[in-house]
Design a protein around this motif. Structure first.
Motif, short mmCIF file in Angstrom:
data_model
loop_
_atom_site.label_atom_id
_atom_site.label_comp_id
_atom_site.label_asym_id
_atom_site.label_seq_id
_atom_site.Cartn_x
_atom_site.Cartn_y
_atom_site.Cartn_z
N HIS A 142 -15.96 -9.56 -6.09
CA HIS A 142 -14.87 -8.99 -5.29
C HIS A 142 -15.31 -7.78 -4.47
O HIS A 142 -14.86 -7.59 -3.34
N GLY A 177 -9.82 5.60 -4.62
CA GLY A 177 -8.40 5.23 -4.50
C GLY A 177 -7.59 5.73 -5.68
O GLY A 177 -6.43 6.15 -5.54
N GLU A 178 -8.23 5.71 -6.85
CA GLU A 178 -7.57 6.22 -8.06
C GLU A 178 -7.29 7.71 -7.90
O GLU A 178 -6.23 8.21 -8.29
N SER A 190 -12.01 1.66 -3.28
CA SER A 190 -10.69 1.09 -3.54
C SER A 190 -10.09 1.76 -4.77
O SER A 190 -10.58 2.77 -5.23
N GLY A 191 -9.01 1.15 -5.29
CA GLY A 191 -8.35 1.73 -6.46
C GLY A 191 -9.21 1.61 -7.71
O GLY A 191 -9.07 2.40 -8.64
N GLY A 192 -10.10 0.63 -7.72
CA GLY A 192 -10.91 0.41 -8.92
C GLY A 192 -12.39 0.72 -8.75
O GLY A 192 -13.11 0.81 -9.73
N HIS A 193 -12.84 0.87 -7.51
CA HIS A 193 -14.28 1.00 -7.29
C HIS A 193 -14.62 1.99 -6.19
O HIS A 193 -13.86 2.13 -5.24
N ALA A 202 -6.98 -3.92 2.10
CA ALA A 202 -6.46 -4.10 0.75
C ALA A 202 -6.93 -5.46 0.22
O ALA A 202 -7.49 -6.27 0.97
N ALA A 253 -8.62 2.04 4.72
CA ALA A 253 -7.45 2.15 5.61
C ALA A 253 -7.16 3.61 5.93
O ALA A 253 -6.36 3.91 6.83
N ASN A 254 -7.79 4.53 5.22
CA ASN A 254 -7.48 5.96 5.41
C ASN A 254 -7.90 6.46 6.80
O ASN A 254 -9.05 6.30 7.21
N VAL A 310 -9.23 2.08 0.47
CA VAL A 310 -9.38 3.43 1.02
C VAL A 310 -9.94 3.39 2.46
O VAL A 310 -9.79 4.36 3.21
N GLY A 334 -12.49 -1.94 1.46
CA GLY A 334 -11.64 -1.56 0.33
C GLY A 334 -10.39 -0.84 0.80
O GLY A 334 -10.31 -0.41 1.96
N ASP A 343 -4.34 8.08 -5.75
CA ASP A 343 -3.12 7.73 -6.48
C ASP A 343 -2.72 8.84 -7.46
O ASP A 343 -1.54 9.19 -7.57
N GLY A 388 -0.55 5.83 -3.85
CA GLY A 388 -0.67 7.18 -3.33
C GLY A 388 -1.46 7.33 -2.05
O GLY A 388 -1.21 8.27 -1.28
N GLY A 389 -2.41 6.42 -1.80
CA GLY A 389 -3.29 6.58 -0.64
C GLY A 389 -2.52 6.71 0.67
O GLY A 389 -2.68 7.70 1.39
O1 KG4 Z 1 -8.75 -2.59 -2.37
P1 KG4 Z 1 -7.41 -2.28 -2.96
O2 KG4 Z 1 -6.20 -2.91 -2.36
O3 KG4 Z 1 -7.36 -2.66 -4.48
C1 KG4 Z 1 -8.39 -2.46 -5.39
O4 KG4 Z 1 -9.32 -3.33 -5.44
O5 KG4 Z 1 -8.32 -1.42 -6.06
O6 KG4 Z 1 -7.27 -0.69 -2.95
C2 KG4 Z 1 -6.10 -0.04 -3.36
C3 KG4 Z 1 -6.34 1.46 -3.27
C4 KG4 Z 1 -5.21 2.29 -3.86
O7 KG4 Z 1 -5.77 3.25 -4.72
C5 KG4 Z 1 -4.55 2.92 -2.64
O8 KG4 Z 1 -3.96 4.17 -2.91
C6 KG4 Z 1 -5.73 3.06 -1.70
O9 KG4 Z 1 -6.47 1.86 -1.89
N1 KG4 Z 1 -5.30 3.19 -0.30
C7 KG4 Z 1 -5.55 4.28 0.46
C8 KG4 Z 1 -4.90 4.07 1.70
N2 KG4 Z 1 -4.31 2.84 1.66
C9 KG4 Z 1 -4.57 2.31 0.42
N3 KG4 Z 1 -6.23 5.41 0.17
C10 KG4 Z 1 -6.28 6.35 1.13
N4 KG4 Z 1 -5.67 6.24 2.34
C11 KG4 Z 1 -4.99 5.12 2.67
N5 KG4 Z 1 -4.40 5.02 3.86
#
Ligand code: KG4
Ligand code: ZN
Length: 351
Positions: free
Chosen positions: A117, A169-170, A142-145, A319, A291-292, A289, A287, A173, A185-186
């Motif tokens: 993934h 990402g964590e 991302s939220g996990g990595h 995402a 998108a930030n 993040v 991932g 959050d 939270g991102g």
């Molecule tokens: O890739 P993803 O959808 O799922 C995982 O594989 O974890 O990533 C989700 C993470 C979350 O922690 C979310 O808060 C973060 O991505 N995220 C962001 C933004 N949009 C989503 N973090 C910072 N800025 C953003 N705009």
């Protein structure tokens, strides 16, 4: 049958809290990309609850697959292979997608392809776009990595570094939760930070010394917590001594912007370090993040400075989604890297 027949891969994603199915032709043309998100189910817990996630995958997986096939207008005989993100992720969630993929591969007599993934996130900028010029350096956050890779091709990745504690990402959050900005939270921090001063609070940038390509975000998160609580000896004692309720909207925006600046700085510095070490021709981010807005700006500027192209996924592919799984699987299929029906789900991989 269309021109795409024989090149179409059906991909399935269920690693965390999104149930996805996509059809992608030739590793690039996304014919359908369906994602059922669960964030409303997890929102009141402030994070993903694994038991709830696996149950929700089970409830929606068949409908998501049907919807993707219908949107693409593709019949099973037009599908070359079935791909699934089988690692890493929440084990119960992974198993649902894996069983669905095995069932389809068996029933349709098509090859099964297990996809990493995180590698799929690093491939996501190629969807609906030009192929990536390798060798590249990829940052997947991302939220996990939070992982940095040297990529010699779409499916040839070497891990250069990863987080030693929280994922980026964590951290977003958790800080959003400290600031009472909601979940996930991102996006909330990204939004709040637009009105804030990124220099208002000097939060720590960890592991920037030496040549380390690993990350650490737990100290940054704790620094935000201490700052918000006004713990004596913390970064700026007494700034807001009764928690987020006592902070003005401007205070919250300033803390969000300062936290985001510290985190983005760390990611940018490691990305620059890795690019120089590896001699990359392309910079990739992927991932959630990715998108930030501040990270996209910082990485865009870094690419300009280094004189190399930057590849970032379109918002729909930042995402979790199955299009990136099906896209990367095309390259695995061409390399003969298919799997048997005894393919396992693996919760943790360090690759
Ligand atoms: O890739 P993803 O959808 O799922 C995982 O594989 O974890 O990533 C989700 C993470 C979350 O922690 C979310 O808060 C973060 O991505 N995220 C962001 C933004 N949009 C989503 N973090 C910072 N800025 C953003 N705009
Ligand atoms: Zn992901």
């Amino acid at each position: 049958m269309t021109d795409a027949a024989g090149r179409i891969i059906l991909g399935i994603e269920s690693t965390c809290d999104e149930t996805g199915c996509a059809l992608v032709a030739g590793g690039r043309d996304v014919l359908a990309n369906v994602v059922a998100t669960q964030f409303e189910l997890h929102g009141r817990f402030g994070g993903v609850v694994p038991e709830i996630a696996s149950r929700a995958h089970l409830e929606s997986i068949n409908a998501v697959i049907d919807e993707a096939l219908a949107r693409a207008g593709v019949e099973p005989d037009g599908i070359a292979a079935v791909a699934v993100a089988n690692r890493p992720g929440l084990i119960g969630s992974l198993l649902t997608g894996l069983m669905a993929a095995k069932t389809l591969a068996w029933a349709w007599r098509r090859p099964l392809i297990g996809v990493n993934h995180i590698h799929a996130h690093a491939y996501s900028p190629a969807l609906d776009d030009d192929p990536i010029d390798y060798p590249a350096v990829a940052l997947v956050a991302s939220g996990g990595h939070t992982s940095l890779y040297r990529c010699l091709g779409p499916a040839e990745l070497e891990l250069l570094g990863a987080t030693t504690d929280d994922a980026a990402g964590e951290a977003f959050d958790k800080v959003a939760s400290i600031l009472a900005l909601g979940y996930p939270g991102g996006p909330a921090i990204d939004q709040a930070a637009r009105k804030g001063d990124p220099k208002a609070v000097k939060f720590p940038r960890a592991l920037l010394k030496g040549q380390s390509l690993d990350f650490s975000f737990s100290g940054l998160k704790t620094a935000v917590l201490y700052h918000v609580r006004g713990v004596p000896g913390a970064v700026r004692p007494g700034a807001a001594d009764k928690g987020p309720a006592a902070m003005s909207e401007q205070d919250v925006a300033d803390v969000a912007a300062s936290f985001q600046a510290a985190l983005v700085d760390t990611l940018r510095i490691k990305l620059r370090r890795a690019t120089k070490a590896v001699g990359a021709r392309t910079l990739i981010i992927g991932g959630g993040v990715a998108a930030n807005s501040a990270l996209r700006r910082a990485v865009g500027a870094l690419g300009k400075k280094l004189g190399i192209p930057v590849r970032m996924p379109a918002p729909a592919y930042c995402a979790d989604n199955a299009a990136m799984t099906a896209g990367l699987a095309w390259h695995l299929l061409r390399a003969g890297r298919t799997d048997d029906l005894d393919l396992a789900a693996t919760a943790t991989v360090r690759k």
